[in-house]
Design an enzyme around this catalytic site. Structure first.
Site, short mmCIF file in Angstrom:
data_model
loop_
_atom_site.label_atom_id
_atom_site.label_comp_id
_atom_site.label_asym_id
_atom_site.label_seq_id
_atom_site.Cartn_x
_atom_site.Cartn_y
_atom_site.Cartn_z
CG ASP A 233 -2.22 0.86 0.90
OD1 ASP A 233 -2.31 2.02 0.93
OD2 ASP A 233 -3.39 0.26 0.99
N GLY B 199 -5.18 4.77 2.32
CA GLY B 199 -4.91 3.75 3.35
C GLY B 199 -4.30 4.27 4.39
CE LYS C 275 2.07 8.93 -14.42
NZ LYS C 275 3.07 9.40 -13.68
CG ASN D 216 4.13 -2.85 -12.52
OD1 ASN D 216 4.81 -3.06 -13.47
ND2 ASN D 216 4.31 -1.55 -11.89
NE ARG E 23 8.98 -12.31 -10.54
CZ ARG E 23 9.01 -13.07 -9.48
NH1 ARG E 23 9.72 -14.30 -9.29
NH2 ARG E 23 8.61 -12.34 -8.26
CE1 TYR F 159 -12.11 3.69 -8.58
CE2 TYR F 159 -14.38 3.51 -9.71
CZ TYR F 159 -13.56 3.06 -8.87
OH TYR F 159 -13.68 1.97 -8.01
CG HIS G 247 -10.40 8.35 4.72
ND1 HIS G 247 -10.42 9.54 5.12
CD2 HIS G 247 -9.16 8.12 4.52
CE1 HIS G 247 -9.28 10.12 5.42
NE2 HIS G 247 -8.45 9.09 5.02
P1 NAD Z 1 -9.77 2.74 -0.28
O1 NAD Z 1 -9.35 4.10 -0.72
O2 NAD Z 1 -10.24 2.77 1.34
O3 NAD Z 1 -8.65 1.78 -0.47
C1 NAD Z 1 -7.79 1.82 -1.46
C2 NAD Z 1 -6.36 1.55 -1.09
O4 NAD Z 1 -5.37 1.50 -2.25
C3 NAD Z 1 -5.62 2.51 -0.01
O5 NAD Z 1 -5.25 1.82 1.04
C4 NAD Z 1 -4.90 3.33 -0.91
O6 NAD Z 1 -3.56 3.84 0.01
C5 NAD Z 1 -4.18 2.10 -1.80
N1 NAD Z 1 -3.76 2.84 -2.94
C6 NAD Z 1 -4.03 3.64 -4.00
N2 NAD Z 1 -3.32 3.69 -4.84
C7 NAD Z 1 -2.32 2.83 -4.86
C8 NAD Z 1 -1.17 2.68 -5.43
N3 NAD Z 1 -0.71 3.51 -6.56
N4 NAD Z 1 -0.05 1.88 -4.79
C9 NAD Z 1 -0.24 1.16 -4.03
N5 NAD Z 1 -1.37 1.40 -3.04
C10 NAD Z 1 -2.37 2.28 -3.42
O7 NAD Z 1 -10.92 2.08 -1.19
P2 NAD Z 1 -11.86 0.86 -0.88
O8 NAD Z 1 -13.31 1.36 -0.71
O9 NAD Z 1 -11.33 -0.02 -0.07
O10 NAD Z 1 -11.37 0.29 -2.34
C11 NAD Z 1 -10.70 -0.93 -2.49
C12 NAD Z 1 -11.07 -1.32 -4.19
O11 NAD Z 1 -12.38 -1.91 -4.29
C13 NAD Z 1 -10.48 -0.35 -5.00
O12 NAD Z 1 -9.80 -1.07 -6.23
C14 NAD Z 1 -12.03 0.23 -5.65
O13 NAD Z 1 -11.95 0.47 -6.90
C15 NAD Z 1 -12.90 -1.15 -5.39
N6 NAD Z 1 -14.15 -0.79 -5.21
C16 NAD Z 1 -14.62 -0.35 -4.14
C17 NAD Z 1 -15.98 -0.06 -4.11
C18 NAD Z 1 -16.68 0.71 -2.72
O14 NAD Z 1 -18.02 0.87 -2.80
N7 NAD Z 1 -15.96 0.71 -1.60
C19 NAD Z 1 -16.98 0.00 -5.01
C20 NAD Z 1 -16.49 -0.60 -6.05
C21 NAD Z 1 -15.05 -0.86 -6.30
N1 UDP Z 2 6.73 -7.10 -12.97
C1 UDP Z 2 6.82 -7.13 -11.64
N2 UDP Z 2 7.30 -8.04 -10.71
C2 UDP Z 2 7.27 -9.24 -11.24
C3 UDP Z 2 7.44 -9.61 -12.69
C4 UDP Z 2 7.12 -8.30 -13.53
O1 UDP Z 2 6.71 -5.71 -11.08
O2 UDP Z 2 7.74 -10.02 -10.35
C5 UDP Z 2 6.38 -5.96 -13.88
C6 UDP Z 2 7.35 -5.86 -14.85
O3 UDP Z 2 8.44 -4.97 -14.46
C7 UDP Z 2 6.57 -5.40 -15.95
C8 UDP Z 2 5.16 -5.80 -15.77
O4 UDP Z 2 5.18 -6.44 -14.41
O5 UDP Z 2 6.35 -3.68 -15.94
C9 UDP Z 2 4.59 -6.72 -16.86
O6 UDP Z 2 5.46 -7.76 -17.00
P1 UDP Z 2 5.62 -8.85 -18.16
O7 UDP Z 2 6.92 -9.86 -17.56
O8 UDP Z 2 4.10 -9.28 -18.53
O9 UDP Z 2 6.13 -7.94 -19.21
P2 UDP Z 2 7.42 -7.58 -19.54
O10 UDP Z 2 8.40 -7.17 -18.49
O11 UDP Z 2 7.99 -8.35 -20.74
O12 UDP Z 2 7.14 -5.88 -20.33
#
Ligand code: NAD
Ligand code: UDP
Ligand code: UDP
Length: 343
Positions: A58, A63, A116, A124, A131, A170, A206
């Site tokens: 996370d 979170g 992203k 990833n 893997r 989203y 939250h």
């Molecule tokens: P939340 O915001 O409480 O939890 C999301 C978590 O992801 C947080 O802990 C946040 O810190 C973490 N996070 C966000 N971006 C990140 C990143 N780039 N790298 C690592 N961690 C990251 O929301 P939630 O309600 O617990 O939702 C969890 C999942 O369920 C989400 O994927 C959401 O799209 C899905 N979802 C939730 C609902 C709902 O009503 N709660 C509905 C539909 C889908």
């Molecule tokens: N990746 C990762 N952890 C792993 C294996 C892959 O984070 O243990 C990431 C890797 O860096 C890449 C993505 O997952 O960005 C997709 O991986 P994949 O092997 O499918 O594609 P490639 O690396 O050949 O582009």
């Protein structure tokens, strides 16, 4: 799961909630991305209690450490502060991929980052799953149906999303994440699961994530105006978090690999829902109408026939009971003095 009475004090070993003793052969190493968030932390509680080893990844955007505090120091538990947009190497058996902000104010705060997270972040995790040979579950959303023209929504519905609107980062992020799941399945033989989650509520939401359930409860408890966006005729169907966790675990361990709706079909207009919360809290708050938000879906209700048939799952917690637990949780939050800006 209840919080331990005392945490680490004077270097004493921390106390943790009880976990089942699974034989080594049945104990899995399970990665939960977003595991410090609302849904993720409840899922972590379930998997830990079942006796599995759990790794939480996370970045703490929405979170909070306190959501998993009660597991810190447990030999089965690990918390890694990491952004899923960056690659990572781990050895695991299953991935529950939840990492993604979920409430409209949070996911619209930095739309590029949201995109992203759903694209590069999911890629990833798929690379990691490929893997390690891990099975991977994506928490998708009812938002893939957009402002739906089919009601209730079945999994076969393609959706009605404005790809240029404020919700697109989203919605489209999750839609392409689903596409990537099935591309890795078809091309790489990955075992994938996709849960399309409908509005979920419960303790550990939250307090200022701006969702309707937390907003209305906090406003009602504080006697402030309850803010309805638009005329309040739009509908949502609300599920309690325990039911969702049941559904996620059942889906992960099923043989069904296509998307499944997980939600409670009990449907309310936002106006009815405000009155319900006002009644349950015994609040004297007034209802205030604010402008509608752009592209707000007019109606939403899951068709859960598929989940019933394929998983034997259906919600068990009545919305009133779930709200009672959630109201009690927010009373505690307000009492603890945590700052809660509203509206
Ligand atoms: P939340 O915001 O409480 O939890 C999301 C978590 O992801 C947080 O802990 C946040 O810190 C973490 N996070 C966000 N971006 C990140 C990143 N780039 N790298 C690592 N961690 C990251 O929301 P939630 O309600 O617990 O939702 C969890 C999942 O369920 C989400 O994927 C959401 O799209 C899905 N979802 C939730 C609902 C709902 O009503 N709660 C509905 C539909 C889908
Ligand atoms: N990746 C990762 N952890 C792993 C294996 C892959 O984070 O243990 C990431 C890797 O860096 C890449 C993505 O997952 O960005 C997709 O991986 P994949 O092997 O499918 O594609 P490639 O690396 O050949 O582009
Ligand atoms: N909503 C509202 N007042 C609030 C927060 C939300 O009227 O203070 C409405 C919102 O416009 C939407 C519904 O409640 O129609 C659900 O909003 P939420 O943000 O909880 O979830 P989502 O829109 O993602 O379903």
């Amino acid at each position: 799961v209840t919080m331990p009475d005392e945490l680490v004090e004077n270097g004493a070993a921390p106390k943790h909630p009880a976990v089942a003793q699974l034989p080594e052969s049945e104990r899995k190493r399970i990665l939960v991305t977003g595991g410090a968030g609302f849904v993720g932390s409840h899922l972590v509680d379930r998997l830990m209690t079942q006796g599995h080893e759990v790794i939480v990844l996370d970045n703490m955007f929405t979170g909070r450490k306190k959501n998993v505090q009660h597991w810190i120091g447990h030999p089965h538990f690990q918390l890694i502060i990491h952004d899923v947009v960056e690659p990572i190497m781990l050895e695991i058996d299953q991935i529950y991929h939840l990492a993604c902000p979920a409430s409209p104010p949070h996911y619209q705060y930095n739309p590029i980052k949201t995109i992203k997270t759903s694209t590069q972040g999911t890629l990833n995790m798929l690379g990691l799953a490929k893997r390690t040979g891990a099975r991977m579950l994506l928490t998708s959303t009812s938002e893939v149906y957009g402002d739906p023209e089919e009601h209730p929504q079945r999994e076969t519905y393609w959706g009605h999303v404005n790809q240029l609107g404020p919700r697109a980062c989203y919605d489209e992020g999750k839609r392409v994440a689903e596409t990537m799941m099935y591309a890795y399945h078809a091309q790489g033989g990955l075992e994938v699961r996709v849960a399309r989650i409908f509005n979920t509520f419960g303790p550990r939401m939250h307090p200022n994530d701006g969702r309707v359930v937390s907003n209305f409860i906090i406003q009602a408890l504080q006697g402030k105006d309850m803010t309805i966006y638009g005329d309040g005729s739009q509908t949502r169907s609300f599920q309690y978090v325990d039911d969702l966790v049941d559904g996620l675990v059942m889906l992960m361990n099923s043989n069904y690999h296509l998307p499944v709706n997980i939600g409670n079909p009990e449907e309310f207009s936002v106006k009815q829902f405000a009155t319900l919360i006002k009644d349950l809290t015994g609040s004297a708050s007034r209802i205030a109408h604010l402008p509608a938000t752009q592209d707000d879906p007019h109606k939403r209700k899951p068709d859960i026939a598929l989940a019933k048939r394929e998983l034997g799952w259906e919600p068990r917690v009545h919305v009133h009971d779930g709200l009672a637990h959630t109201i009690a949780f927010f009373k505690g939050v307000l009492k603890s003095g945590e700052i809660v800006p509203t509206g």
